[in-house]
Write an enzyme that holds these catalytic residues in place. Structure first.
Site, PDB file in Angstrom:
ATOM      1  N   ASP A 153       2.172 -20.386 -13.254  1.00  0.00           N
ATOM      2  CA  ASP A 153       2.509 -19.288 -12.372  1.00  0.00           C
ATOM      3  C   ASP A 153       3.578 -19.796 -11.395  1.00  0.00           C
ATOM      4  OD1 ASP A 153       0.390 -16.632 -11.031  1.00  0.00           O
ATOM      5  OD2 ASP A 153       2.567 -16.897 -11.027  1.00  0.00           O
TER       6      ASP A 153
HETATM    7  C1  GLC Z   1       3.498 -13.994  -9.473  1.00  0.00           C
HETATM    8  C2  GLC Z   1       2.168 -13.640 -10.099  1.00  0.00           C
HETATM    9  C3  GLC Z   1       2.220 -13.581 -11.600  1.00  0.00           C
HETATM   10  C4  GLC Z   1       3.597 -13.158 -12.042  1.00  0.00           C
HETATM   11  C5  GLC Z   1       4.557 -14.256 -11.656  1.00  0.00           C
HETATM   12  C6  GLC Z   1       6.010 -13.882 -11.993  1.00  0.00           C
HETATM   13  O1  GLC Z   1       3.319 -14.763  -8.333  1.00  0.00           O
HETATM   14  O2  GLC Z   1       1.033 -14.395  -9.733  1.00  0.00           O
HETATM   15  O3  GLC Z   1       1.207 -12.663 -12.014  1.00  0.00           O
HETATM   16  O4  GLC Z   1       3.619 -12.950 -13.431  1.00  0.00           O
HETATM   17  O5  GLC Z   1       4.471 -14.591 -10.278  1.00  0.00           O
HETATM   18  O6  GLC Z   1       6.409 -12.801 -11.209  1.00  0.00           O
END
Ligand code: GLC
Length: 716
Positions: free
Chosen positions: A257
């Protein structure tokens, strides 16, 4: 030697780490540039993946840098959070889950993939499979509610929808099962907080949706930001390497993430970036999203002997394999230039309108206030969510813009061209200013019927949006009291539309309202879908897939809790209950009314005795005793009378739907594979235990509303 092995053999370390790096492009949709200008790094092969960019033009331009100007000409993998639609948004997942229709769940993902791919994307960071029983947590909106079985069904449908028959197709997106695993039970419902649940709950509730996604062929998985009992998911070797890859056989790409690898330092499990990078790589994370930890940390980790080149090569291999599966090597621009016709867009919006209407949950409808009697000469549309197209998108709008979203006011005006449709916000969503309430109340006197549109702003749910209080924000309760009191005094039908990304603890509003719809965030055709339902063109059939607490004090609250040794007994002080609140929620899991009135009868279970290889046929008759055609969702729960492990009060095991005109009777047949009657034994392995299982059938997770039969389980 294969293309991939030839490439790996010729790549420098910097190029390898580039394939393991994902950063935001210059053309971000998320406002100001996040990661600066990545063009030079793309040319040099030191960035191989991007997120948060949109548009065939920009994508073509940036893809050209990699495909035509870099040394090895490896195409970029570009992803975006296409959670419930891309430009044409569908209802948020928490709403869509309540239609209990896997074919439609798959269809909306298919449409979203087609629209996202036409914008040059090849990866979506969805479906979100977190099972949430805590509406304080803002990301509850992104999942399919409190029930693990529903999340399992949703996982498979969404992976099929996003990925389609083949990833190489120009309208396919690689899906991403997230957030692995058990992010939802954050401490006190507070976003990003620590998680500590039992091994049993992990295996019974949170892992099954990910196993289902892997079985459906999901291309990528994203670990959660959170730790699980002290082990951050981004470095959780036992669950990522041993369970996800080892036990379920997942061979796809694990993408961290956002900045999560660097955040291992905050978790306190790594002293510096090389150690953090080594922990993540060792656990099996292939791509570093936005932390730049692999590029800057792994060279040092290699020198320290914390990781091996083989581990790096394995990660690069999986990334290149995904790009090959997506057809990016053979046709890197294919997704940029697939034009979608106006007819395609119109068809997609018609689907959004249909699913939008089906996702509305009629929580209450005393005296059949709804549907409004037509023809309607005048309507008052009141409240801060009445003319709020931007809010209808929900908290993950991808490339959906307010301009192509239909507000409640716009939808009602379009549906009632000859009526006088007046509007007043009365209050804002969050401010305490009540000065606008008198003007809003004045509209009640002038209208035949009233629609009161209340609730949360889209940004009050989703990521980084936990709420400690779950009432109406701002001065909305004051507006509701004033309008509902006036409408009641004048005897005018008034329906409340409640927009939110979570159940709200609004017992007062429920008491004051005669008709109340949970609208969630219905997407691009919100106003049209709402008009279809409140004017009776469509009967509501949506169900809530998460129960509604009366107060924050009841949380976590969910229907599938265990029986306890002292089940609640109102006449016995020393049993499981509160001094100051009922145990029951405001609305149970599965609750949702229709414009019909369904009577359940004649429950039949065949066979009466079943072993683990069998399938239980559940049949029940429905009679629509209402005055309107309506569609009823029938839920099948199981409950073990006695088992080695204390059984949950109810477990969802199947569902079916039937539409019936007034006065008609029909039969709903639901096949329940016996394996769904299994539970995890004391060693957490599935057991099919001999004994009596209750089979409970009805509209919601409330035993008093269910027909009960039994089957004999013949364990092996
Ligand atoms: C965010 C979220 C995740 C998302 C990623 C890209 O912080 O936790 O669900 O897919 O970053 O945006």
């Amino acid at each position: 030697m294969s293309r991939i092995e030839t490439l790996i053999a010729s790549m420098t370390l910097a190029e390898k780490l580039g394939q393991m790096t994902m950063t935001a492009a210059s053309f971000t949709v998320t406002g100001p540039v996040i990661a600066g200008d990545s063009t030079a790094s793309i040319r040099s092969g030191e960035i191989g993946n991007l997120l948060n960019m949109v548009g065939p033009g920009p994508v073509h331009e940036i893809q050209r840098l990699a495909v035509e100007q870099s040394r090895l000409k490896i195409p970029l993998l570009i992803g975006l959070d296409i959670i419930h639609g891309h430009r044409s948004l569908f209802p948020v997942p928490l709403a869509e889950a309540g239609i209990f229709d896997p074919l439609l769940w798959e269809a909306t993902a298919r449409e979203a993939a087609s629209e996202g791919a036409a914008d040059g994307l090849a990866l979506t960071f969805a479906p979100m499979l977190d099972v949430s029983r805590d509406p304080r947590w803002g990301r509850t909106v992104e999942g399919s509610g409190e029930d693990s079985f529903l999340a399992v069904e949703m996982a498979a449908a969404k992976v099929r929808g996003f990925q389609g028959p083949t990833l190489a197709a120009a309208d396919a997106l690689a899906a991403c099962a997230k957030h692995f695993v058990a992010y939802a039970p954050v401490l006190a419902g507070r976003e990003y907080a620590s998680v500590d649940i039992s091994e049993r709950t992990l295996h019974e509730v949170h892992l099954p949706p990910f196993e289902a996604a892997v079985r459906a062929g999901v291309a990528t998985v994203m670990p959660a930001f959170t730790d699980l009992a002290g082990i951050p998911m981004t470095a959780h070797t036992a669950l990522l390497r041993d369970w996800l890859r080892g036990r379920t056989g997942f061979e796809g790409v694990i993408i961290s993430d956002y900045n999560a690898i660097r955040e291992l330092l905050n978790h306190g499990v790594a002293a510096d970036l090389p150690q953090a990078a080594a922990l993540a790589l060792h656990a099996g994370v292939d791509v570093d999203m936005m932390a730049d930890a692999y590029r800057h940390g792994l060279p040092i980790a290699l020198e320290r002997g914390l990781v091996s080149m083989d581990q790096i090569d394995m990660a690069v291999r999986r990334v290149l394999r995904l790009k090959e599966q997506l057809g990016l090597f053979d046709d890197p621009y294919g997704r940029c230039h697939r034009h979608e016709t106006e007819a395609t867009i119109a068809r997609r919006r018609a689907l959004a309108r249909k699913v939008g209407a089906q996702s509305l949950v009629l929580l209450k409808n005393d005296h059949n206030v709804l549907p409004f009697r037509t023809p309607l000469k005048s309507l008052a549309v009141i409240g801060p969510l009445a003319d709020a197209a931007v809010e209808m998108r929900g908290p993950w709008p991808a490339a959906g813009v307010a301009e192509n979203h239909v507000s409640v006011l716009a939808g009602m005006r379009a549906a009632l061209p000859d009526a006088k449709v007046a509007h007043a916000a009365g209050v804002s969503i969050e401010e305490d200013d009540t000065s606008g309430i008198p003007a809003a109340v004045a509209l009640v006197d002038q209208a035949d019927s009233i629609l009161l549109c209340l609730g949360e702003a889209a940004v009050m749910s989703g990521e980084a949006a936990s709420r400690a209080h779950l009432g109406l924000p701002g001065a909305q309760a004051a507006l509701a009291t004033a309008v509902l009191t006036r409408a009641h005094f004048l005897g005018k039908p008034c329906a409340v539309l409640l927009f939110s990304g979570r159940p709200l603890a609004v017992p007062e509003l429920v008491d004051q309202s005669e008709a109340l719809i949970a609208a969630w965030f219905p997407g691009c055709e919100a106003g049209s879908a709402i008009a279809d339902v409140v004017l009776g063109k469509v009967s509501p059939s949506g169900r809530t897939v998460i129960c509604w607490p009366r107060s924050v004090g009841q949380i976590p609250i969910f229907y599938g809790e265990r029986r306890t040794g002292r089940p609640a007994n109102p006449s016995d002080k020393f049993t499981s209950k509160y001094l100051d609140s009922p145990n029951e929620p405001l609305f149970a899991f599965g609750h949702g009314l229709t414009y019909g009135a369904f009577r359940y009868s004649n429950l039949r279970l065949t066979p009466q005795a079943i072993d683990v290889r069998g399938t239980l046929q559940v049949q029940v008759d429905l009679t629509n005793e209402g005055a309107r055609t309506a569609c009823e969702t029938v839920l099948v729960f199981t409950h073990d009378v006695v088992a080695t492990v204390s059984p949950p009060l109810l477990r969802l095991a199947g569902f079916g739907r039937l539409e019936l005109p007034p006065g008609k009777t029909g039969t709903v047949s639901i096949a329940v594979p016996a394996q769904r009657l299994q539970f995890l034994g004391t060693d957490l392995s599935p057991v099919f235990e001999s004994g009596v299982a209750e089979i409970l059938v009805g509209p919601r997770a409330n035993r008093a509303d269910l027909l009960v039969g039994t089957v004999l389980m013949q364990g092996g």
